[in-house]
Motif scaffolding. Structure first.
Motif, PDB file in Angstrom:
ATOM      1  N   THR A  13      33.664  32.557  30.830  1.00 39.16           N
ATOM      2  CA  THR A  13      34.230  33.342  29.589  1.00 39.16           C
ATOM      3  C   THR A  13      33.114  33.482  28.621  1.00 39.16           C
ATOM      4  O   THR A  13      32.345  32.420  28.496  1.00 39.16           O
ATOM      5  N   PRO A  14      32.403  34.718  27.968  1.00 41.11           N
ATOM      6  CA  PRO A  14      31.688  34.531  26.950  1.00 41.11           C
ATOM      7  C   PRO A  14      32.235  33.342  25.816  1.00 41.11           C
ATOM      8  O   PRO A  14      33.200  33.211  25.557  1.00 41.11           O
ATOM      9  N   ARG A  15      31.303  32.487  25.410  1.00 33.60           N
ATOM     10  CA  ARG A  15      31.262  31.395  24.578  1.00 33.60           C
ATOM     11  C   ARG A  15      31.872  31.809  23.111  1.00 33.60           C
ATOM     12  O   ARG A  15      32.581  31.145  22.358  1.00 33.60           O
ATOM     13  N   ASN A  16      31.762  32.935  22.696  1.00 35.91           N
ATOM     14  CA  ASN A  16      31.920  33.471  21.136  1.00 35.91           C
ATOM     15  C   ASN A  16      33.133  34.490  21.172  1.00 35.91           C
ATOM     16  O   ASN A  16      33.115  35.169  20.272  1.00 35.91           O
ATOM     17  N   GLY A 149      32.601  22.940  29.711  1.00 36.60           N
ATOM     18  CA  GLY A 149      31.206  23.276  29.714  1.00 36.60           C
ATOM     19  C   GLY A 149      30.645  22.320  30.810  1.00 36.60           C
ATOM     20  O   GLY A 149      31.067  21.578  31.512  1.00 36.60           O
ATOM     21  N   THR A 150      29.204  23.057  31.244  1.00 41.22           N
ATOM     22  CA  THR A 150      28.549  22.128  32.609  1.00 41.22           C
ATOM     23  C   THR A 150      27.268  22.461  32.111  1.00 41.22           C
ATOM     24  O   THR A 150      26.676  22.947  31.369  1.00 41.22           O
ATOM     25  N   ALA A 151      26.226  22.113  32.861  1.00 41.06           N
ATOM     26  CA  ALA A 151      24.884  22.209  32.849  1.00 41.06           C
ATOM     27  C   ALA A 151      24.591  23.686  32.631  1.00 41.06           C
ATOM     28  O   ALA A 151      24.997  24.675  33.502  1.00 41.06           O
ATOM     29  N   GLY A 152      24.134  24.093  31.580  1.00 36.00           N
ATOM     30  CA  GLY A 152      23.634  25.345  31.305  1.00 36.00           C
ATOM     31  C   GLY A 152      24.714  26.162  30.704  1.00 36.00           C
ATOM     32  O   GLY A 152      24.536  27.551  30.460  1.00 36.00           O
ATOM     33  N   LEU A 153      25.872  25.596  30.220  1.00 39.09           N
ATOM     34  CA  LEU A 153      26.993  26.142  29.694  1.00 39.09           C
ATOM     35  C   LEU A 153      27.606  25.531  28.738  1.00 39.09           C
ATOM     36  O   LEU A 153      28.197  24.358  29.017  1.00 39.09           O
ATOM     37  N   ALA A 154      27.570  25.971  27.484  1.00 41.11           N
ATOM     38  CA  ALA A 154      28.382  25.015  26.215  1.00 41.11           C
ATOM     39  C   ALA A 154      29.805  25.059  26.536  1.00 41.11           C
ATOM     40  O   ALA A 154      30.356  26.070  27.124  1.00 41.11           O
ATOM     41  N   SER A 155      30.297  24.259  25.900  1.00 42.57           N
ATOM     42  CA  SER A 155      31.604  23.723  25.831  1.00 42.57           C
ATOM     43  C   SER A 155      32.525  24.818  24.927  1.00 42.57           C
ATOM     44  O   SER A 155      32.072  25.337  23.928  1.00 42.57           O
ATOM     45  N   ARG A 156      33.637  25.416  25.402  1.00 39.44           N
ATOM     46  CA  ARG A 156      34.475  25.991  24.287  1.00 39.44           C
ATOM     47  C   ARG A 156      35.537  25.206  23.643  1.00 39.44           C
ATOM     48  O   ARG A 156      36.636  25.881  23.083  1.00 39.44           O
ATOM     49  N   ILE A 157      35.662  23.784  23.786  1.00 37.17           N
ATOM     50  CA  ILE A 157      36.537  22.954  23.184  1.00 37.17           C
ATOM     51  C   ILE A 157      35.875  21.715  22.502  1.00 37.17           C
ATOM     52  O   ILE A 157      34.839  21.158  23.016  1.00 37.17           O
ATOM     53  N   THR A 158      36.432  21.349  21.375  1.00 38.13           N
ATOM     54  CA  THR A 158      35.863  20.154  20.723  1.00 38.13           C
ATOM     55  C   THR A 158      37.319  19.379  20.242  1.00 38.13           C
ATOM     56  O   THR A 158      38.133  19.862  20.143  1.00 38.13           O
ATOM     57  N   PHE A 159      36.847  17.968  20.383  1.00 39.69           N
ATOM     58  CA  PHE A 159      37.908  16.856  20.215  1.00 39.69           C
ATOM     59  C   PHE A 159      37.310  16.189  18.963  1.00 39.69           C
ATOM     60  O   PHE A 159      36.092  15.765  18.829  1.00 39.69           O
ATOM     61  N   THR A 160      38.201  16.024  17.951  1.00 36.31           N
ATOM     62  CA  THR A 160      37.766  15.286  16.875  1.00 36.31           C
ATOM     63  C   THR A 160      38.105  13.435  17.341  1.00 36.31           C
ATOM     64  O   THR A 160      38.695  13.318  18.409  1.00 36.31           O
ATOM     65  N   GLY A 190      44.478  12.964  15.934  1.00 34.32           N
ATOM     66  CA  GLY A 190      43.311  13.708  15.728  1.00 34.32           C
ATOM     67  C   GLY A 190      43.396  15.390  16.115  1.00 34.32           C
ATOM     68  O   GLY A 190      44.673  15.727  16.535  1.00 34.32           O
ATOM     69  N   ASP A 191      42.669  16.172  16.358  1.00 36.88           N
ATOM     70  CA  ASP A 191      42.791  17.560  16.556  1.00 36.88           C
ATOM     71  C   ASP A 191      41.792  17.954  17.790  1.00 36.88           C
ATOM     72  O   ASP A 191      40.875  17.402  18.057  1.00 36.88           O
ATOM     73  N   VAL A 192      42.101  19.053  18.333  1.00 37.98           N
ATOM     74  CA  VAL A 192      41.464  19.599  19.421  1.00 37.98           C
ATOM     75  C   VAL A 192      41.574  20.904  19.268  1.00 37.98           C
ATOM     76  O   VAL A 192      42.252  21.635  18.736  1.00 37.98           O
ATOM     77  N   ILE A 193      40.024  21.509  19.317  1.00 36.43           N
ATOM     78  CA  ILE A 193      39.866  22.835  18.656  1.00 36.43           C
ATOM     79  C   ILE A 193      39.136  23.681  19.734  1.00 36.43           C
ATOM     80  O   ILE A 193      38.137  23.002  20.410  1.00 36.43           O
ATOM     81  N   GLY A 194      39.665  24.874  19.977  1.00 39.96           N
ATOM     82  CA  GLY A 194      38.812  25.604  20.851  1.00 39.96           C
ATOM     83  C   GLY A 194      39.416  27.054  20.979  1.00 39.96           C
ATOM     84  O   GLY A 194      40.536  27.583  20.304  1.00 39.96           O
ATOM     85  N   ASN A 195      38.696  27.976  21.372  1.00 36.82           N
ATOM     86  CA  ASN A 195      39.058  29.412  21.519  1.00 36.82           C
ATOM     87  C   ASN A 195      39.329  29.820  23.040  1.00 36.82           C
ATOM     88  O   ASN A 195      38.564  30.160  23.859  1.00 36.82           O
ATOM     89  N   LEU A 196      40.497  29.205  23.606  1.00 36.18           N
ATOM     90  CA  LEU A 196      41.028  29.382  24.767  1.00 36.18           C
ATOM     91  C   LEU A 196      41.939  30.124  25.005  1.00 36.18           C
ATOM     92  O   LEU A 196      42.932  30.488  23.970  1.00 36.18           O
ATOM     93  N   SER A 197      42.385  30.770  26.199  1.00 38.65           N
ATOM     94  CA  SER A 197      43.616  31.373  26.587  1.00 38.65           C
ATOM     95  C   SER A 197      44.484  30.509  26.555  1.00 38.65           C
ATOM     96  O   SER A 197      44.543  29.226  26.616  1.00 38.65           O
ATOM     97  N   ARG A 198      45.777  31.347  26.509  1.00 36.01           N
ATOM     98  CA  ARG A 198      46.980  30.612  26.740  1.00 36.01           C
ATOM     99  C   ARG A 198      47.028  29.436  28.079  1.00 36.01           C
ATOM    100  O   ARG A 198      47.325  28.518  27.970  1.00 36.01           O
ATOM    101  N   GLU A 199      46.528  30.168  29.083  1.00 40.69           N
ATOM    102  CA  GLU A 199      46.690  29.588  30.317  1.00 40.69           C
ATOM    103  C   GLU A 199      45.559  28.095  30.194  1.00 40.69           C
ATOM    104  O   GLU A 199      46.044  26.990  30.760  1.00 40.69           O
ATOM    105  N   GLU A 200      44.480  28.356  29.588  1.00 39.44           N
ATOM    106  CA  GLU A 200      43.622  27.426  29.344  1.00 39.44           C
ATOM    107  C   GLU A 200      44.065  26.154  28.498  1.00 39.44           C
ATOM    108  O   GLU A 200      43.823  24.834  28.824  1.00 39.44           O
ATOM    109  N   TRP A 201      44.973  26.737  27.671  1.00 37.84           N
ATOM    110  CA  TRP A 201      45.473  25.602  26.716  1.00 37.84           C
ATOM    111  C   TRP A 201      46.468  24.730  27.557  1.00 37.84           C
ATOM    112  O   TRP A 201      46.721  23.653  27.305  1.00 37.84           O
ATOM    113  N   GLY A 202      47.294  25.623  28.427  1.00 35.60           N
ATOM    114  CA  GLY A 202      48.239  24.965  29.176  1.00 35.60           C
ATOM    115  C   GLY A 202      47.528  23.932  30.242  1.00 35.60           C
ATOM    116  O   GLY A 202      47.942  22.682  30.551  1.00 35.60           O
TER     117      GLY A 202
END
Length: 265
Positions: A13-16, A149-160, A190-202
């Motif tokens: 999925t595009p990161r942005n 994320g993985t090698a060459g692919l940025a994460s779309r989720i951040t944990f505080t 804490g918080d989890v921040i991401g631009n994920l689909s509903r299925e991905e949040w699940g």
């Protein structure tokens, strides 16, 4: 290899794109004690305890061999806050998806067996050998790598970091060393921040231990495979929409999911 279904892979999925969402999460301690080390190894014992000898050595040589003994192995802190580091929480969530979700790819412990892997870990999780994603060659990734994320692919989720907001700390002796611990009933937030689909949040909530709308005990922290009085926690997300999304994820991917009982006896 076992435990990996290539049909689950897709182009990243595009990161942005997507709407960014911030999800507040609580982690409650359900074992007697919980510890995440700031300094995992105790410092050396005092080499010289005689003050006169230390002073004499310093006057003669300008140096003195004095080693301070740490009075305890302390819980991780950021400033004045006692915290579970973001990477600890993120690693716990991702590792469960890697081991228990057959649409995920590479799992380092399952793929590279070594003598250092805990016997109790293998008894509980029964890790399987898997392929790892090769984004450069295949142009596709598994659902977990697409989020984390993985090698060459940025994460779309951040944990505080998760700060201690309720409960108390105490000190217990384990194997001859004093550990600073959070006690039963303590809560970290804490918080989890991401631009994920509903299925991905699940999927992410499933990695947190959400099963059929309720959160199960998972293992995290020091001594999780050595002592029953340590390292048992429960996640909590008070967002019914996301909990429903997790139930939908479980239903859709039921043939790829296998669960384990982490609260070992």
């Amino acid at each position: 290899m076992q435990g990996f279904n290539t049909q689950c892979k897709s182009e990243p999925t595009p990161r942005n794109i997507g709407e960014k969402r911030r999800v507040h999460v609580k982690i409650s301690v359900v074992s007697e004690y919980f510890h995440v080390s700031q300094n995992p190894k105790p410092m050396p014992l005092i080499e010289e305890k005689n003050a006169n000898s230390i002073i004499s050595q310093f006057l003669q040589t300008g140096r003195a061999n004095v080693f301070v003994e740490r009075d305890a192995v302390y819980f991780t802190r950021v400033g004045e806050d006692i915290v579970i580091p973001a990477n600890t929480v993120r690693g716990a969530v991702r590792s469960r998806l890697e081991v228990l979700f057959d649409c995920s790819c590479y799992n380092s412990l399952g793929n590279r067996p070594s003598a250092s892997i805990s016997r109790k870990y293998k008894e509980i999780f029964k890790p399987r050998r898997k392929y790892s994603d090769d984004l450069e060659r295949e142009g596709k990734v598994c659902p977990v790598c697409n989020v984390f994320g993985t090698a060459g692919l940025a994460s779309r989720i951040t944990f505080t970091d998760f700060k201690l907001t309720a409960g108390k700390v105490d000190y217990v002796n384990v194997q001859g060393y004093t550990y600073e611990v959070a006690t039963k009933g303590s809560v970290f937030e804490g918080d989890v921040i991401g631009n994920l689909s509903r299925e991905e949040w699940g999927m992410v909530l499933w990695g947190m231990g959400c099963r059929k709308g309720k959160f199960k005990v998972i293992l995290m922290g020091r001594f999780k495979f050595q002592r029953r009085d340590f390292a048992r926690v429960k996640f909590e997300v008070n967002d019914q929409d996301l909990i429903s999304a997790c139930v939908e994820f479980e239903t859709k991917y039921s043939k790829y999911l296998h669960d384990v009982e982490e609260d070992w006896k």
